[in-house]
Scaffold this motif. Structure first.
Motif, PDB file in Angstrom:
ATOM      1  N   HIS A  59      31.418  34.648  34.950  1.00 38.33           N
ATOM      2  CA  HIS A  59      32.737  34.931  34.383  1.00 38.33           C
ATOM      3  C   HIS A  59      33.816  34.274  35.241  1.00 38.33           C
ATOM      4  CE1 HIS A  59      32.052  37.775  31.041  1.00 38.33           C
ATOM      5  NE2 HIS A  59      30.880  37.884  31.627  1.00 38.33           N
ATOM      6  N   VAL A  60      34.857  33.816  34.563  1.00 41.02           N
ATOM      7  CA  VAL A  60      35.944  33.092  35.224  1.00 41.02           C
ATOM      8  C   VAL A  60      36.885  34.083  35.907  1.00 41.02           C
ATOM      9  CG1 VAL A  60      37.946  31.600  34.851  1.00 41.02           C
ATOM     10  CG2 VAL A  60      35.824  31.200  33.562  1.00 41.02           C
ATOM     11  N   VAL A  61      37.177  33.843  37.175  1.00 37.40           N
ATOM     12  CA  VAL A  61      38.123  34.678  37.934  1.00 37.40           C
ATOM     13  C   VAL A  61      39.535  34.104  37.855  1.00 37.40           C
ATOM     14  CG1 VAL A  61      38.730  35.601  40.204  1.00 37.40           C
ATOM     15  CG2 VAL A  61      36.318  35.407  39.525  1.00 37.40           C
ATOM     16  N   TRP A  62      39.623  32.800  38.014  1.00 38.73           N
ATOM     17  CA  TRP A  62      40.934  32.134  38.065  1.00 38.73           C
ATOM     18  C   TRP A  62      40.746  30.697  37.596  1.00 38.73           C
ATOM     19  CZ3 TRP A  62      41.988  27.710  40.864  1.00 38.73           C
ATOM     20  CH2 TRP A  62      43.326  27.301  40.874  1.00 38.73           C
ATOM     21  N   ARG A  63      41.819  30.124  37.026  1.00 36.97           N
ATOM     22  CA  ARG A  63      41.807  28.710  36.664  1.00 36.97           C
ATOM     23  C   ARG A  63      43.206  28.136  36.848  1.00 36.97           C
ATOM     24  NH1 ARG A  63      41.764  28.395  30.016  1.00 36.97           N
ATOM     25  NH2 ARG A  63      43.680  29.598  29.701  1.00 36.97           N
TER      26      ARG A  63
END
Length: 542
Positions: free
Chosen positions: A513-517
Motif C-alpha cells: 500500500h502507498v504511504v506517500w507520493r
C-alpha cells in the motif's frame, strides 16, 4: 505432575513463550502464521482440530489474495492444489443443468486470464483468481507453516482463556489427553471464527444484521457430471426451480456444493438431482445448516489483543468476500506486528490495523449485502423468464465483477498514511481503477525487462524513483533507517511505470500500500518517515 480430585484427570503442565499467539487455524490464522514465520517472528498457532476442515466453505481466492500468496512465495502451490487452470469460470442461469443456458456469463480460466494479464500493461492486478476449496487450502497452508522454523503448532488443543497487561498476554490451552499449557506472548490474535472466544473475552460486540436466513449446504461427489453438462463447464449454476438451487463446482471438478433453503438434510439430495436433471452417479457426502449474517465488530483491537477474519466480520458468501477479506486482515496485521516487535514500528502502526481493516470490513459487509439483495429480492422475484434473465444479467455481475472491491480498496484517513488534498478515488467503486493515491494498493506494472514490479519489492519499505530524472530520496531513506526500518530504493526509468504510477516518487510499505507520493521530496521527509513507521499519527501533524 499434579492431580485434581480423586478419579479426575491427571494434568501435565508446561509453559511456552512466544511473540504472537494465533487462535484459530482456518485460512486466515494460517496465512497470518505463514506471514509472521517468513518475517522471522516467533508465533504459536492453536486450534482444537487436529485435521483441517472437511467442509467446502470458501471456494475462491480472489486476485488480491493470490497476489498476497505470490508475495509469500506460495501462489504456485495454491494453484497446483486448486481447480485445473484450463477450466473456465463461467456462470449460468438455466432451468436445469440438463438444459441450455437462459443466461451465460463467460469468465476466463486461469490460463486465459494469465494470458490477458501478460498481454496488457494497464495497472490491473498481476494475479487472477483461483478456485480452491477450503478443505483443500487448509491442509496446504498447514503444511506450509510446518516448514517455518519460527512457527509452533498446537493442533488438537482447546483455547481456554487469556489475560493481558501492559507487557504481554498469558493464555491457557488444554489438550484432551491431559496437558495444560500456559502461553506467554507479546500479542494475541483471534482468528477463531464467528463465535470467536477471543472476541467474546474482550467484550467486543458485532453490529449489523444477524440471523437473516438459514440455508443448507451439501457436498456431493458426482465424478461424471462436469464432463457431461450440456451447456458446458463453469463455476456457478443457478437453476430456475423451486427454492432456486445454487450449484457450485469444487476444485476437483468431481465434487459439487449445493445451497438451498431446504426443510431437511434428506431433501438436499432430491434438490440436487432435480437441479442436475439427467442421470449421473451422485453421492451426498455431507450436509450442514448455516445462517446468513451481515455483521462487523465494533472494534478490532483491545490493547495487546486483535481479531481478524470471521471473528471481526461476518459476510454472506455471495461475492466471495469472507475469507478473502480475512486474508487482507492477516497481511495488514502481520507486517505491523513484525515491525513493532523488531523495534521499527510505533504504536500508531498497531492502532492503524483497526482504522484500516474495519473500514474494509464494513465496506465488504455492504457489498455482500447488496449482492444478496440482488439475488433474493431481485432476479428471483421476476414475474417471467425474460425479466428474470434480464435482472440476472444485471445482479449477477455485482457478484462476479467486483475487482474494485477485491483489489481496488484504499485506506481512508489512516493514521499511518500521508494524506493528500482532495477526496481521492471512490473507495467503494466496484470497477477497478489503478491509482497510487495514498492508502491505495500499488498497481501492477510490467517492467521493460519482463519482470513484475511487485516481485522487485522486498519485505520492508520501498521508495520508487520513476521517470527519466527523478529526484534523489536520500533524506527519506535515511529518516526511515533512523527508525530502524528496512528500506530499499528502486530506480525505475520505465515509461510504462511512470505512466501507470502517476508520480516521480512513491513510498510503498511492506503490504504494497502507498504511504506517500510526490514529484519532489518535501523538506519534512522526516515527518513522512515518522508517519510511515507509526511513531507519529498522521492527524497529529495538522
Amino acid at each position: 505432575m499434579d492431580s485434581k480430585a480423586a478419579g479426575a484427570t491427571t494434568w501435565v503442565y508446561s509453559m511456552t513463550e512466544t511473540q504472537v499467539l494465533i487462535v484459530g487455524a482456518g485460512p486466515v490464522g494460517l496465512t497470518l502464521a505463514l506471514d509472521l514465520g517468513k518475517r522471522g517472528v516467533r508465533c504459536l498457532i492453536v486450534d482444537r482440530n487436529t485435521k483441517a476442515s472437511k467442509l467446502p466453505k470458501m471456494e475462491r481466492c480472489n486476485a488480491r489474495t493470490m497476489e498476497i500468496y505470490r508475495r509469500l512465495g506460495v501462489a504456485d502451490r495454491v494453484r497446483a492444489a486448486g481447480l485445473p487452470s484450463d477450466v473456465p469460470m463461467d456462470v449460468f442461469l438455466a432451468p436445469s443443468m440438463a438444459d441450455s443456458a437462459t443466461v451465460h456469463l463467460p469468465y476466463p480460466s486461469v490460463d486465459d486470464a494469465k494470458a490477458q494479464i501478460a498481454a496488457r500493461n494497464d495497472g490491473f492486478p498481476l494475479e487472477p483468481y483461483q478456485l480452491i476449496s477450503q478443505y483443500t487450502i487448509e491442509p496446504l497452508l498447514r503444511s506450509l507453516i510446518a516448514e517455518e522454523p519460527t512457527v509452533t503448532i498446537r493442533f488438537g488443543y482447546d483455547f481456554e482463556r487469556f489475560d493481558q497487561n501492559a507487557t504481554g498476554i498469558t493464555a491457557t490451552i488444554v489438550h484432551p489427553a491431559g496437558v495444560r499449557e500456559t502461553i506467554a506472548a507479546d500479542y494475541i490474535v483471534g482468528c477463531d471464527g464467528g463465535s470467536s472466544t477471543v472476541r467474546k473475552a474482550l467484550g467486543i460486540p458485532l453490529s449489523g444484521d444477524g440471523n437473516i436466513r438459514k440455508l443448507r449446504q451439501a457436498l456431493f461427489y458426482a465424478p461424471e457430471l462436469f464432463e457431461n453438462v450440456p451447456m458446458g463447464g463453469g463455476r456457478h449454476y443457478h437453476l430456475m426451480q423451486p427454492l432456486f438451487p445454487f450449484v457450485i463446482i469444487q476444485d476437483s471438478t468431481k465434487h459439487w456444493t449445493l445451497h438451498a433453503q431446504a426443510e431437511s438434510d434428506a431433501e438436499m439430495l432430491e434438490i440436487f438431482k432435480r437441479a442436475v436433471g439427467f442421470a449421473t452417479p451422485i453421492e451426498m457426502l455431507s450436509v450442514n445448516e448455516w445462517t446468513q449474517h451481515l455483521l462487523c465488530a465494533d472494534r478490532y483491537r483491545d490493547r495487546r489483543a486483535f481479531i481478524a477474519g470471521d471473528a471481526a466480520h461476518l459476510v454472506i458468501p455471495t461475492g466471495g468476500l469472507g475469507m478473502n477479506t480475512g486474508v487482507g486482515d492477516a497481511i495488514d496485521l502481520g507486517w505491523k506486528l513484525a515491525a513493532v516487535l523488531a523495534g521499527f514500528g510505533g504504536e500508531a502502526l498497531l492502532d492503524s490495523y483497526q482504522s484500516e481493516r474495519r473500514q474494509i470490513g464494513l465496506r465488504n459487509v455492504r457489498a455482500s449485502g447488496a449482492a444478496m439483495k440482488g439475488r433474493f429480492e431481485g432476479w428471483r422475484t421476476a414475474p417471467d423468464t425474460a425479466e428474470m434473465a434480464r435482472r440476472f444479467d444485471v445482479e449477477q455481475r455485482k457478484v462476479t465483477e467486483i475487482l474494485g472491491i477485491e483489489a481496488g480498496y484504499r485506506y481512508v484517513d489512516s493514521p499511518v498514511i500521508w494524506s493528500e488534498p482532495g477526496e481521492g478515488p471512490d473507495p467503494d467503486n466496484r470497477d477497478y481503477v489503478p491509482t497510487t493515491w495514498p492508502g491505495a494498493r500499488l498497481p501492477h506494472v510490467w517492467l521493460e525487462d519482463g519482470s513484475a514490479l511487485a516481485d522487485r519489492i522486498g519485505k520492508g519499505y520501498t521508495i520508487l524513483r520513476l521517470g527519466t530524472t527523478p529526484p534523489h530520496v536520500d533524506a527519506l531513506a535515511d529518516a526511515l533507517r533512523m527508525h530502524g526500518a528496512p528500506v530499499e530504493v528502486l530506480r525505475l526509468p520505465d515509461a510504462a511505470a511512470r505512466r501507470i504510477l502517476e508520480r516521480d516518487l512513491i513510498l510503498v510499505r511492506p503490504d504494497l500500500h502507498v504511504v506517500w507520493r510526490g514529484d519532489t521530496l518535501p523538506a519534512d521527509a522526516e515527518r513522512i518517515a515518522a508517519v510511515a513507521t507509526g511513531f507519529v499519527f498522521a492527524d497529529a501533524l495538522g
